[in-house]
Design an enzyme around this catalytic site. Structure first.
Site, mmCIF file in Angstrom:
data_model
loop_
_atom_site.group_PDB
_atom_site.id
_atom_site.type_symbol
_atom_site.label_atom_id
_atom_site.label_comp_id
_atom_site.label_asym_id
_atom_site.label_seq_id
_atom_site.Cartn_x
_atom_site.Cartn_y
_atom_site.Cartn_z
ATOM 1 N N CYS A 96 -6.010 1.222 7.326
ATOM 2 C CA CYS A 96 -6.576 2.191 6.321
ATOM 3 C C CYS A 96 -7.129 3.407 6.953
ATOM 4 O O CYS A 96 -7.691 3.297 8.227
ATOM 5 C CB CYS A 96 -7.873 1.641 5.784
ATOM 6 N N CYS A 114 -2.960 14.740 2.916
ATOM 7 C CA CYS A 114 -3.951 15.085 2.241
ATOM 8 C C CYS A 114 -4.795 16.308 2.327
ATOM 9 O O CYS A 114 -4.988 16.716 3.910
ATOM 10 C CB CYS A 114 -4.919 13.695 2.424
ATOM 11 N N CYS A 150 -11.744 14.455 4.577
ATOM 12 C CA CYS A 150 -12.343 13.463 5.246
ATOM 13 C C CYS A 150 -12.476 13.346 6.779
ATOM 14 O O CYS A 150 -11.349 13.271 7.454
ATOM 15 C CB CYS A 150 -12.399 12.062 4.620
ATOM 16 N N CYS A 171 0.860 -1.150 -0.137
ATOM 17 C CA CYS A 171 0.030 -0.090 0.146
ATOM 18 C C CYS A 171 0.844 1.377 -0.085
ATOM 19 O O CYS A 171 1.752 1.438 0.991
ATOM 20 C CB CYS A 171 -0.983 0.001 1.271
ATOM 21 N N CYS A 215 -10.625 10.025 8.747
ATOM 22 C CA CYS A 215 -9.389 9.759 8.482
ATOM 23 C C CYS A 215 -8.234 10.422 9.141
ATOM 24 O O CYS A 215 -8.276 11.674 8.818
ATOM 25 C CB CYS A 215 -9.294 9.860 6.822
#
Ligand code: SAH
Ligand code: SF4
Length: 350
Positions: free
Chosen positions: A338, A115, A119, A108, A122
């Protein structure tokens, strides 16, 4: 100049600039990406004099492993330092995760440091966008993970662009890297085993549809209504669900391909049976699969639903004819799962 990330054409031009025939560029391409040699002195397919000229004009600048967090389940979270370069003025730190399985490994990688998409569930979002990664830094993550595990590699490598960052907001570097990673004469991953995940950047998806060489497409749906998605993914105000699904309906799938919808399950927020029914309806006309990802904890105000709630959600989707899977993330004990990539120190040993 960093040789990593350079295309075949760029390396051929470099060889010519250095007074050699263009095919020498092809030999560099082969040694670097197919043989995965990272020391110019070991490029035995090149004449010694050219190796020296090349060493003066260029370098092989791999991401540097700062830390390895090793999970109880065998996965490894790498913290990688990326240096400043001609292409990116500031250094950065990102994460790459290596997940060994019986007959294959999954890597991954990150496409950006941090980022900007924000969101709410996250942890990467809490970093904000630090900077884009270069093609060399994206390819470099794969090469570091493969070479660090060279002794134990299985025949198949899967790659997911699901680490830090929104890949379609760093489109050119991501696709320059993917062309090298997917080239059978270079790193030689199969397009069937490489997945790019996006929060739903529609112009990027449309551009991707026209690429000759492209990975599979995964889309973070994560909600069953606009009102719900607006709350957790502000990007939904720009690219709302109905436009997203229209773009998906036009997306040219290859015969073996499905669009993968990811759905992070947030207990008490998007995990109700009505949500499952709405999701099934939204994607009914698409050749799609759904991956349900139970939320991985971070320091954020959400919770993971009970197993029974997750199973019920999956059962409703399956009953409605949707291919649906539950994906428990690996490496949670070392913050490798994740949505947990935010350069935190793991609390467990590693
Ligand atoms: N930026 C891209 C790819 C990286 S995120 C994207 O958003 O698609 C990869 C996946 O992890 C996305 O589907 C995202 O919704 C999910 N995710 C983010 N935070 C999570 C968390 N805490 N638990 C479980 N999944 C999470
Ligand atoms: Fe960015 Fe993906 Fe995290 Fe959203 S889920 S903030 S797009 S990394």
């Amino acid at each position: 100049m960093n040789l990593l990330g350079q295309s075949l054409q760029e390396l051929r031009a470099l060889a010519q600039d250095l007074g050699e025939p263009a095919y020498r560029g092809g030999q560099i391409y082969h040694a670097l990406y197919a043989e995965r040699r990272f020391d110019l002195a070991s490029f035995c397919n090149l004449p010694a004099a050219f190796r020296e000229t090349l060493a003066e004009a260029s370098a092989i600048d791999l991401p540097r492993v700062v830390r390895r967090h090793i999970s109880g389940d065998g996965s490894v979270r790498y913290v990688l330092a990326l240096s400043a370069s001609a292409k990116q003025a500031k250094p950065a730190t990102v994460e790459t995760v290596f997940m060994p399985e019986e007959n294959r490994q999954t890597i991954c990688i990150s496409s950006q440091a941090g980022c900007a998409v924000d969101c709410q569930f996250c942890l990467t979002a809490t970093l904000g966008l630090v900077r884009n990664l270069t093609a060399g830094e994206i390819v470099g993550q794969v090469l570091v993970a493969l070479s660090d595990n060279a002794a134990a590699l299985k025949p198949q490598t899967n790659l997911v662009l699901m680490g830090q960052g929104e890949p379609l907001l760093n489109y050119d570097a991501v696709f320059a890297a993917l062309r090298i990673l997917l080239d059978q004469k270079a790193v030689s991953l199969s397009p069937k085993h490489v997945t790019l995940s996006t929060s739903g950047i529609l112009p990027g998806i449309e551009r991707m549809a026209n690429e000759k060489v492209r990975p599979k497409l995964a889309i973070s749906l994560n909600a069953s209504t606009n009102q719900q998605r607006d709350q957790i993914m502000p990007i939904n105000k720009k690219y709302p669900i109905e436009e997203l699904l229209q773009t998906c309906a036009r997306y040219p799938l290859r015969p073996w391909e499905h669009i993968m919808f990811e759905y992070v399950m947030l207990g008490g927020f998007n995990d109700a049976p009505e949500d499952a029914r709405r999701v099934a309806k939204l994607i009914a006309k698409l050749r799609a699969k759904v991956n349900l990802i139970p939320w991985n904890p971070g320091d954020l105000p959400y919770q993971r639903p009970d197993a029974s709630r997750i199973e019920e959600f999956q059962r409703i989707l399956i009953d409605k004819g949707v291919l649906a899977f539950v994906r428990y993330s690996r490496g949670q004990d070392v913050m490798a799962a994740c949505g947990q990539l935010a350069l935190l120190q793991a609390t467990a040993a590693g």
